[in-house]
Write an enzyme that holds these catalytic residues in place. Structure first.
Site, mmCIF file in Angstrom:
data_model
loop_
_atom_site.group_PDB
_atom_site.id
_atom_site.type_symbol
_atom_site.label_atom_id
_atom_site.label_comp_id
_atom_site.label_asym_id
_atom_site.label_seq_id
_atom_site.Cartn_x
_atom_site.Cartn_y
_atom_site.Cartn_z
ATOM 1 N N GLU A 1 -1.435 -1.448 -5.693
ATOM 2 C CA GLU A 1 -2.658 -0.802 -6.142
ATOM 3 C C GLU A 1 -2.378 0.035 -7.379
ATOM 4 O OE1 GLU A 1 -6.326 1.842 -4.226
ATOM 5 O OE2 GLU A 1 -4.428 1.577 -3.150
ATOM 6 N N ASP B 1 -3.174 1.582 6.960
ATOM 7 C CA ASP B 1 -2.311 1.174 5.857
ATOM 8 C C ASP B 1 -2.028 -0.325 5.858
ATOM 9 O OD1 ASP B 1 -2.161 3.834 5.053
ATOM 10 O OD2 ASP B 1 -0.449 4.232 6.362
ATOM 11 N N ASP C 1 0.860 -1.177 0.000
ATOM 12 C CA ASP C 1 0.000 0.000 0.000
ATOM 13 C C ASP C 1 0.899 1.231 0.000
ATOM 14 O OD1 ASP C 1 -2.639 1.406 0.401
ATOM 15 O OD2 ASP C 1 -1.587 2.078 2.207
#
Length: 482
Positions: A311, A391, A227
């Site tokens: 991502e 996170d 992340d």
């Protein structure tokens, strides 16, 4: 402690053959083979004043050939004539050398001039493919004229130019001479071409293209979800964090001082030219530090994990917000590109999870998708009682979504859905149904390395789901999130 695992080589990649640092690479994979890559190695070179004049002459000749050919095609289009073909441009170049206006073309290697035409032809092909929809990604504009004031000047020599590396370690270029090279490593094979680049800081680089075989690393069992963020550059699904170095923020004072000194210099003066080089050098130092830092961490992540999932962030969109300065300083795109290139070279799996996947709002323990959370909320408690770090929870969910590798988005079921739909048993689809039948054994061996380019994840449909919504997935997927 070294950042490089055993068997790894650390290179500095170059976008568009742009050079930074003393060594570099860029992967080009032939469509007909799966175990063949082309790497671009970059080295700093130190030409003498006489050789700098020869290179400047070569830069000017290549630029003039490019602009003349572009002007011919623009004029033909304006007058309604037929498109000037590549062969016709090559013939016109040969004829132009015989004219008094362009007789100075002969002072440079003919290969450099032909490669300038090849660059224009490639630019037109990319432009036509972009407007016709055949080329993926952002749109490509029409070719523009080159200027002597451009920040970057480059020429390219192919094997036909008969360049060579001498026994003394110098680079012999036709009509330039033997140039001193700062060799940081040996070339793995015979180079097919070399590009000479002069950047904004008046530094010279030689970029070699070589062909090498794939170098797969031994398989490992670990897989990781990442992340990306601003305060903390990256949070891994195993709980580890990578602090954001903020190279541009640290260099703000030095850059501001150099820029102010430049603005006070008289335009056209030698002092202004010196001040411009100092500003460019300061920016190059920031870019080199960021690139080297990203390479070290991406190399370590690829060496320690068989699969890496990140991502798919919309960096261009985030760069238009109030966080634009920090987004550009973070360098997310370059970091993910390094992960992808190294995964392809060393036999690792790399996936990008759909940017609409609610990794932050979804509980990694029970699968409940909550409401949107502002950036200042760093910890939150799910309705199931689990307390999550924002996170770390997102990284765990990205890992689970990457493992699922579902080509069919999984719907998010909200409490506001119709009674008929909520009363009916929802059957899993896509890879969720596959997991129901076979479990997650497919993702343990890592046999599907870099065979799919589809994005992965869960898309929200309609308005954001209320806090009581749950993800419609098989329990096996939720088990993978824990």
């Amino acid at each position: 402690m070294s950042f490089y695992p055993t068997g790894f080589r650390h290179y500095v990649p170059m976008a568009d053959a742009g050079i930074a640092g003393r060594g570099g690479f860029e992967i080009h994979r032939r469509p007909s083979t799966v175990d063949f890559v082309q790497l671009r190695y970059s080295y700093r070179i130190y030409p003498t004043p006489g050789q700098q004049e020869s290179l400047a002459r070569a830069f000017g000749c290549a630029r003039a050939v490019y602009n003349d050919a572009l002007a011919a095609r623009v004029a033909a289009r304006r007058e309604g004539d037929a498109y000037v073909t590549d062969r016709e441009l090559s013939k016109r170049l040969t004829e132009a050398k015989k004219t008094p206006e362009r007789s100075w073309y002969s002072e440079t290697s003919s290969v450099v001039l032909q490669q300038a035409l090849a660059d224009l032809n490639a630019a037109y092909r990319n432009y036509f493919a972009s407007i016709s929809g055949k080329r993926r990604g952002s749109g490509v504009a029409a070719p523009r004229f080159r200027s002597r004031r451009d920040n970057r000047q480059s020429i390219r020599f192919t094997r036909n130019a008969r360049f060579k590396v001498t026994a003394g370690g110098r680079l012999r270029l036709p009509k330039v001479g033997d140039v001193k090279v700062a060799w940081s490593r040996e070339l793995p094979s015979e180079p097919s071409s070399v590009t000479i680049v002069k950047d904004a800081a008046d530094r010279y680089f030689a970029s070699f293209v070589v062909s090498v075989d794939d170098q797969p690393l031994p398989d490992v069992d670990a897989e990781i979800g990442i992340d990306l963020g601003l305060t903390t550059f990256a949070v891994l699904s195993d709980g580890k964090t990578i602090t954001s170095p903020r190279f541009l923020r640290q260099a703000e004072r030095r850059l501001r001082k150099a820029q102010r000194a430049l603005s006070r210099k008289e335009k056209g003066s030698k002092n202004r030219a010196k001040a411009r080089v100092r500003v460019a050098t300061a920016h190059a130092r920031v870019a080199n530090s960021r690139r080297d830092w990203a390479h070290k961490h991406s190399t370590r992540i690829i060496g320690e994990n068989q699969a890496v999932y990140v991502e798919d962030l919309c960096v261009k969109g985030l760069a238009r917000t109030r966080l634009a300065y920090s987004v550009h300083d973070a360098g997310w795109s370059a970091f993910t590109r390094m992960l992808e290139e190294k995964a392809a070279q060393y036999g690792r799996r790399f996936r990008k999870v759909d940017r609409f996947f609610p990794s932050t709002r979804m509980c990694s323990a029970c699968g409940v998708v909550g409401e949107k959370k502002p950036l200042h909320v760093r910890e939150w408690t799910c309705v199931c009682g689990a307390v999550h770090d924002r996170d770390v929870n997102a990284a765990i969910n990205i890992l689970a979504a990457g493992r699922a590798d579902s080509s069919t988005p999984v719907e998010l079921m909200s409490a506001s859905a119709s009674v008929e739909r909520s009363a009916t048993k929802q059957e899993p689809s896509g890879s969720v149904a596959q997991l129901q039948q076979t479990g997650n054994s497919r993702y343990r061996g890592g046999s599907d390395v870099n065979t799919s380019t589809s994005t992965v994840g869960v898309r929200e449909r309609g308005n954001p789901a209320p806090p009581t919504s749950t993800i419609n997935a098989h329990p096996e997927v939720r088990k993978m999130c824990r």
